[in-house]
Design an enzyme around this catalytic site. Structure first.
Site, PDB file in Angstrom:
ATOM      1  N   HIS A 135       2.311  14.950  12.405  1.00  0.00           N
ATOM      2  CA  HIS A 135       2.425  13.599  12.972  1.00  0.00           C
ATOM      3  C   HIS A 135       3.221  13.596  14.272  1.00  0.00           C
ATOM      4  O   HIS A 135       4.059  12.709  14.506  1.00  0.00           O
ATOM      5  CB  HIS A 135       3.081  12.678  11.939  1.00  0.00           C
ATOM      6  CG  HIS A 135       2.715  11.232  12.061  1.00  0.00           C
ATOM      7  ND1 HIS A 135       3.182  10.434  13.083  1.00  0.00           N
ATOM      8  CD2 HIS A 135       1.930  10.439  11.294  1.00  0.00           C
ATOM      9  CE1 HIS A 135       2.718   9.204  12.920  1.00  0.00           C
ATOM     10  NE2 HIS A 135       1.950   9.181  11.848  1.00  0.00           N
ATOM     11  N   HIS A 146       0.838  -1.195   0.000  1.00  0.00           N
ATOM     12  CA  HIS A 146       0.000   0.000   0.000  1.00  0.00           C
ATOM     13  C   HIS A 146       0.879   1.254   0.000  1.00  0.00           C
ATOM     14  O   HIS A 146       2.078   1.193   0.260  1.00  0.00           O
ATOM     15  CB  HIS A 146      -0.926   0.011   1.221  1.00  0.00           C
ATOM     16  CG  HIS A 146      -1.700  -1.249   1.402  1.00  0.00           C
ATOM     17  ND1 HIS A 146      -2.656  -1.675   0.509  1.00  0.00           N
ATOM     18  CD2 HIS A 146      -1.644  -2.206   2.378  1.00  0.00           C
ATOM     19  CE1 HIS A 146      -3.170  -2.820   0.923  1.00  0.00           C
ATOM     20  NE2 HIS A 146      -2.567  -3.165   2.053  1.00  0.00           N
ATOM     21  N   GLU A 185      -3.912  13.037  15.042  1.00  0.00           N
ATOM     22  CA  GLU A 185      -3.701  13.628  13.724  1.00  0.00           C
ATOM     23  C   GLU A 185      -5.033  14.052  13.095  1.00  0.00           C
ATOM     24  O   GLU A 185      -5.848  13.210  12.736  1.00  0.00           O
ATOM     25  CB  GLU A 185      -3.010  12.613  12.804  1.00  0.00           C
ATOM     26  CG  GLU A 185      -1.736  12.019  13.360  1.00  0.00           C
ATOM     27  CD  GLU A 185      -1.407  10.706  12.675  1.00  0.00           C
ATOM     28  OE1 GLU A 185      -1.303  10.693  11.430  1.00  0.00           O
ATOM     29  OE2 GLU A 185      -1.287   9.688  13.376  1.00  0.00           O
TER      30      GLU A 185
END
Length: 342
Positions: A178, A107, A306
């Site tokens: 992050h 991914h 986040e």
């Protein structure tokens, strides 16, 4: 009234002899945020506790090389698209796009905004601005995208983060910060004793590879119910991989997303944002990471909050909000972290 001051210094030099700059925003009562132009990153946040002991409350590195080698995304700006895109593939306006498969070679995850030195400037003594031009085709995404991240610190310890973007071709964009938090001030301790409120009635279930199923589920009677102040460790072992969950925050525009509290130190963060959702991650994959001041970060050493749009929105239309930015439009999202004592 506490005032904000700004200091600029050299953080490090890359192997290509490019300088990385560090900007330190601080208040006269001891609160401090350090930013670096490598990845438009929050490198450090230091906050007094209720006994006025000042300590580091984030995970990170002491040196530029740490961030160059980093695989945990400590404090950085994530993009072009945060989180996972299934099979690194999407279709837009009838065109197929294949992205870099950087998540277990299957991914696409987060992108490469955090692996560049951004152009930087300052405004007044309280704002740092970072700019980056993502070329057409970077990571496989269409369009040249100009992005800006602006950090502003107020004298009452509110960090305002503005994310902007413009593109030359239709492209997905979904940026976030992050930072990993540990409000205890001691990253040898875990975040399992932190308490959390998330203003969300629903979340997006994931499959075993952390890809959204496309469903939207209620938090009612699940370990994901943080509508009241709840200890992070209370139900963390009831779900696979601990918390790595996308919560849908009802409403539009700037609104409350919740708060994080560490009662022993008194440190707390209130979160507000214009975004659609909140990704709550408990550092499950931290595995003996060599961090700041020789500390070894392990599972649950820090947690992430986040603010972002839904994960894999491009492959879950129309049930998820679109992340597509088109020429002539401007991407702009804003998030507020208010650091305080309670």
């Amino acid at each position: 009234m506490s005032q904000v001051t700004l200091k600029k210094s050299l953080f490090g030099i890359t192997k290509d002899h490019n300088e990385s700059i560090k900007y330190t925003l601080s208040t006269s009562d001891g609160f401090e945020i350090a930013l670096i132009d490598y990845g438009a990153t929050i490198q450090s946040i230091r906050q007094p506790d209720k006994q006025n002991n000042i300590a580091e409350i984030t995970l990170g590195y002491d040196t530029l090389q740490g961030y160059i080698e980093d695989k945990c995304y400590f404090g950085c700006t994530v993009g072009r698209v945060t989180n996972r895109i299934k099979n690194g593939y999407f279709q837009l306006d009838g065109i197929d796009y294949q992205l870099e498969k950087n998540d277990n070679a299957k991914h696409h995850l987060h992108g490469v905004f955090n692996k560049h030195i951004w152009n930087s400037s300052t405004e007044n003594d309280d704002t740092v601005i970072f700019k980056y031009q993502s070329p057409d085709g970077e990571d496989g995404f269409p369009g040249e995208v100009d992005v800006t991240v602006k950090y502003t610190l107020t004298n009452d310890h509110r960090l305002i983060m503005d994310f902007y973007g413009k593109t030359t071709k239709p492209t997905p964009i979904n940026m976030t910060n992050h930072t990993y938090f540990n409000l205890s001030g001691n990253t040898n301790e875990t975040i399992l004793d932190h308490q959390l409120i998330i203003s969300a009635n629903q979340f997006t279930p994931l499959d075993e590879e952390h890809i959204p199923t496309g469903q939207i589920a209620s938090v009612e009677n699940t370990p994901n119910d943080f509508r009241k102040l709840t200890c992070v460790g209370d139900h963390i072992h009831e779900i696979p991989y601990a918390y790595n969950v996308m919560f849908i925050v009802d409403g539009e525009g700037k609104r409350s997303f919740g708060k994080l509290v560490h009662s022993k130190s008194g440190r707390a963060i209130n979160i507000e944002s214009t975004q659609k959702a909140l990704q709550f991650y408990t550092g499950t994959y931290l595995d003996n990471v060599n961090g700041r001041e020789g500390v070894i970060y392990k599972k649950y050493s820090g947690l992430c909050l986040e603010t972002q749009n839904y994960t894999d929105s491009v492959n879950n239309q129309p049930q998820f909000p679109s992340t597509i930015l088109r020429p002539g439009e401007e991407y702009h999202e804003q998030t507020f972290f208010h650091f305080y004592l309670e």
